[in-house]
Design a protein around this motif. Structure first.
Motif, PDB file in Angstrom:
ATOM      1  N   MET A   1      19.477   9.766 -18.020  1.00 32.02           N
ATOM      2  CA  MET A   1      19.504   9.900 -16.588  1.00 32.02           C
ATOM      3  C   MET A   1      18.975   8.602 -15.955  1.00 32.02           C
ATOM      4  O   MET A   1      18.013   8.035 -16.429  1.00 32.02           O
ATOM      5  N   LYS A   2      19.608   8.198 -14.922  1.00 36.68           N
ATOM      6  CA  LYS A   2      19.248   6.938 -14.281  1.00 36.68           C
ATOM      7  C   LYS A   2      18.417   7.194 -13.021  1.00 36.68           C
ATOM      8  O   LYS A   2      18.679   8.117 -12.267  1.00 36.68           O
ATOM      9  N   LEU A   3      17.417   6.344 -12.821  1.00 39.44           N
ATOM     10  CA  LEU A   3      16.566   6.449 -11.635  1.00 39.44           C
ATOM     11  C   LEU A   3      17.120   5.610 -10.492  1.00 39.44           C
ATOM     12  O   LEU A   3      17.731   4.569 -10.713  1.00 39.44           O
ATOM     13  N   ARG A   4      16.885   6.053  -9.250  1.00 35.94           N
ATOM     14  CA  ARG A   4      17.377   5.381  -8.050  1.00 35.94           C
ATOM     15  C   ARG A   4      16.255   4.660  -7.296  1.00 35.94           C
ATOM     16  O   ARG A   4      16.367   4.428  -6.102  1.00 35.94           O
ATOM     17  N   VAL A   5      15.173   4.307  -7.958  1.00 32.31           N
ATOM     18  CA  VAL A   5      14.008   3.733  -7.284  1.00 32.31           C
ATOM     19  C   VAL A   5      14.376   2.456  -6.524  1.00 32.31           C
ATOM     20  O   VAL A   5      14.039   2.313  -5.341  1.00 32.31           O
ATOM     21  N   LYS A   6      15.095   1.560  -7.160  1.00 33.79           N
ATOM     22  CA  LYS A   6      15.478   0.308  -6.489  1.00 33.79           C
ATOM     23  C   LYS A   6      16.355   0.584  -5.276  1.00 33.79           C
ATOM     24  O   LYS A   6      16.196  -0.026  -4.225  1.00 33.79           O
ATOM     25  N   GLU A   7      17.291   1.510  -5.418  1.00 28.27           N
ATOM     26  CA  GLU A   7      18.193   1.864  -4.325  1.00 28.27           C
ATOM     27  C   GLU A   7      17.421   2.463  -3.141  1.00 28.27           C
ATOM     28  O   GLU A   7      17.661   2.117  -1.990  1.00 28.27           O
ATOM     29  N   ILE A   8      16.471   3.355  -3.430  1.00 27.24           N
ATOM     30  CA  ILE A   8      15.678   3.979  -2.372  1.00 27.24           C
ATOM     31  C   ILE A   8      14.798   2.937  -1.686  1.00 27.24           C
ATOM     32  O   ILE A   8      14.665   2.946  -0.460  1.00 27.24           O
ATOM     33  N   CYS A   9      14.215   2.035  -2.459  1.00 23.91           N
ATOM     34  CA  CYS A   9      13.406   0.952  -1.871  1.00 23.91           C
ATOM     35  C   CYS A   9      14.253   0.142  -0.895  1.00 23.91           C
ATOM     36  O   CYS A   9      13.811  -0.172   0.215  1.00 23.91           O
ATOM     37  N   LYS A  10      15.459  -0.188  -1.304  1.00 20.24           N
ATOM     38  CA  LYS A  10      16.352  -0.975  -0.458  1.00 20.24           C
ATOM     39  C   LYS A  10      16.688  -0.220   0.826  1.00 20.24           C
ATOM     40  O   LYS A  10      16.662  -0.791   1.915  1.00 20.24           O
ATOM     41  N   GLU A  11      17.002   1.084   0.698  1.00 19.69           N
ATOM     42  CA  GLU A  11      17.323   1.904   1.863  1.00 19.69           C
ATOM     43  C   GLU A  11      16.169   1.959   2.856  1.00 19.69           C
ATOM     44  O   GLU A  11      16.370   1.975   4.061  1.00 19.69           O
ATOM     45  N   LYS A  12      14.943   2.000   2.336  1.00 14.63           N
ATOM     46  CA  LYS A  12      13.767   2.143   3.181  1.00 14.63           C
ATOM     47  C   LYS A  12      13.146   0.801   3.566  1.00 14.63           C
ATOM     48  O   LYS A  12      12.154   0.768   4.291  1.00 14.63           O
ATOM     49  N   GLY A  13      13.704  -0.297   3.053  1.00 15.32           N
ATOM     50  CA  GLY A  13      13.192  -1.622   3.383  1.00 15.32           C
ATOM     51  C   GLY A  13      11.837  -1.921   2.760  1.00 15.32           C
ATOM     52  O   GLY A  13      11.026  -2.652   3.324  1.00 15.32           O
ATOM     53  N   ILE A  14      11.587  -1.351   1.600  1.00 16.62           N
ATOM     54  CA  ILE A  14      10.321  -1.556   0.891  1.00 16.62           C
ATOM     55  C   ILE A  14      10.555  -2.501  -0.279  1.00 16.62           C
ATOM     56  O   ILE A  14      11.462  -2.280  -1.090  1.00 16.62           O
ATOM     57  N   LEU A  15       9.766  -3.546  -0.352  1.00 14.57           N
ATOM     58  CA  LEU A  15       9.871  -4.463  -1.479  1.00 14.57           C
ATOM     59  C   LEU A  15       9.315  -3.793  -2.730  1.00 14.57           C
ATOM     60  O   LEU A  15       8.349  -3.028  -2.666  1.00 14.57           O
ATOM     61  N   PHE A  16       9.914  -4.098  -3.859  1.00 12.78           N
ATOM     62  CA  PHE A  16       9.505  -3.506  -5.125  1.00 12.78           C
ATOM     63  C   PHE A  16       8.042  -3.809  -5.422  1.00 12.78           C
ATOM     64  O   PHE A  16       7.300  -2.953  -5.874  1.00 12.78           O
ATOM     65  N   LYS A  17       7.621  -5.042  -5.140  1.00 11.65           N
ATOM     66  CA  LYS A  17       6.226  -5.414  -5.412  1.00 11.65           C
ATOM     67  C   LYS A  17       5.268  -4.634  -4.516  1.00 11.65           C
ATOM     68  O   LYS A  17       4.162  -4.302  -4.925  1.00 11.65           O
ATOM     69  N   ASP A  18       5.700  -4.291  -3.291  1.00 11.92           N
ATOM     70  CA  ASP A  18       4.865  -3.493  -2.394  1.00 11.92           C
ATOM     71  C   ASP A  18       4.742  -2.059  -2.903  1.00 11.92           C
ATOM     72  O   ASP A  18       3.676  -1.446  -2.805  1.00 11.92           O
ATOM     73  N   LEU A  19       5.828  -1.523  -3.440  1.00 13.19           N
ATOM     74  CA  LEU A  19       5.784  -0.188  -4.024  1.00 13.19           C
ATOM     75  C   LEU A  19       4.820  -0.169  -5.203  1.00 13.19           C
ATOM     76  O   LEU A  19       3.994   0.738  -5.326  1.00 13.19           O
ATOM     77  N   ALA A  20       4.914  -1.178  -6.057  1.00 11.64           N
ATOM     78  CA  ALA A  20       4.024  -1.270  -7.217  1.00 11.64           C
ATOM     79  C   ALA A  20       2.562  -1.294  -6.763  1.00 11.64           C
ATOM     80  O   ALA A  20       1.716  -0.593  -7.328  1.00 11.64           O
ATOM     81  N   GLU A  21       2.288  -2.064  -5.738  1.00 12.25           N
ATOM     82  CA  GLU A  21       0.923  -2.165  -5.216  1.00 12.25           C
ATOM     83  C   GLU A  21       0.441  -0.815  -4.680  1.00 12.25           C
ATOM     84  O   GLU A  21      -0.701  -0.417  -4.908  1.00 12.25           O
ATOM     85  N   LYS A  22       1.326  -0.103  -3.979  1.00 16.42           N
ATOM     86  CA  LYS A  22       0.973   1.207  -3.417  1.00 16.42           C
ATOM     87  C   LYS A  22       0.569   2.212  -4.489  1.00 16.42           C
ATOM     88  O   LYS A  22      -0.281   3.068  -4.252  1.00 16.42           O
ATOM     89  N   ILE A  23       1.225   2.142  -5.641  1.00 22.72           N
ATOM     90  CA  ILE A  23       0.924   3.124  -6.685  1.00 22.72           C
ATOM     91  C   ILE A  23      -0.073   2.592  -7.722  1.00 22.72           C
ATOM     92  O   ILE A  23      -0.400   3.272  -8.680  1.00 22.72           O
ATOM     93  N   GLY A  24      -0.555   1.371  -7.502  1.00 22.79           N
ATOM     94  CA  GLY A  24      -1.628   0.837  -8.334  1.00 22.79           C
ATOM     95  C   GLY A  24      -1.217   0.255  -9.666  1.00 22.79           C
ATOM     96  O   GLY A  24      -1.975   0.325 -10.633  1.00 22.79           O
ATOM     97  N   VAL A  25      -0.011  -0.304  -9.733  1.00 26.03           N
ATOM     98  CA  VAL A  25       0.435  -0.976 -10.958  1.00 26.03           C
ATOM     99  C   VAL A  25       0.990  -2.346 -10.592  1.00 26.03           C
ATOM    100  O   VAL A  25       1.207  -2.651  -9.421  1.00 26.03           O
TER     101      VAL A  25
END
Length: 82
Positions: A1-25
């Motif tokens: 099964m494939k995850l849509r994390v990158k796609e959702i980040c793009k839709e919401k205008g969230i940078l991947f590095k910002d998401l990583a920071e938010k979740i503490g990794v």
């Protein structure tokens, strides 16, 4: 099964590095996790940070399948009819 994390980040205008920071990794840690086998805890953190449900992180299967011709490379869509 494939995850849509990158796609959702793009839709919401969230940078991947910002998401990583938010979740503490780290950015690299997040990428490895979603490309590997993320834990339920990690998926819950990602979903919460993106404001979506865990189920929304996964690509939904459709009634169509796409195959690629080995000779010409053309994509052929197959529809399943009931």
């Amino acid at each position: 099964m494939k995850l849509r994390v990158k796609e959702i980040c793009k839709e919401k205008g969230i940078l991947f590095k910002d998401l990583a920071e938010k979740i503490g990794v780290t950015d690299i840690g997040l990428r490895k996790s979603i490309n590997g086998n993320p834990t339920l805890e990690t998926l819950e953190k990602i979903a919460s940070a993106l404001g979506v449900g865990v189920v929304d992180l996964f690509e939904q299967e459709s009634d169509e399948a796409v195959i690629v011709c080995p000779n010409c490379g053309k994509q052929i869509t197959l529809c399943i009819k009931e």
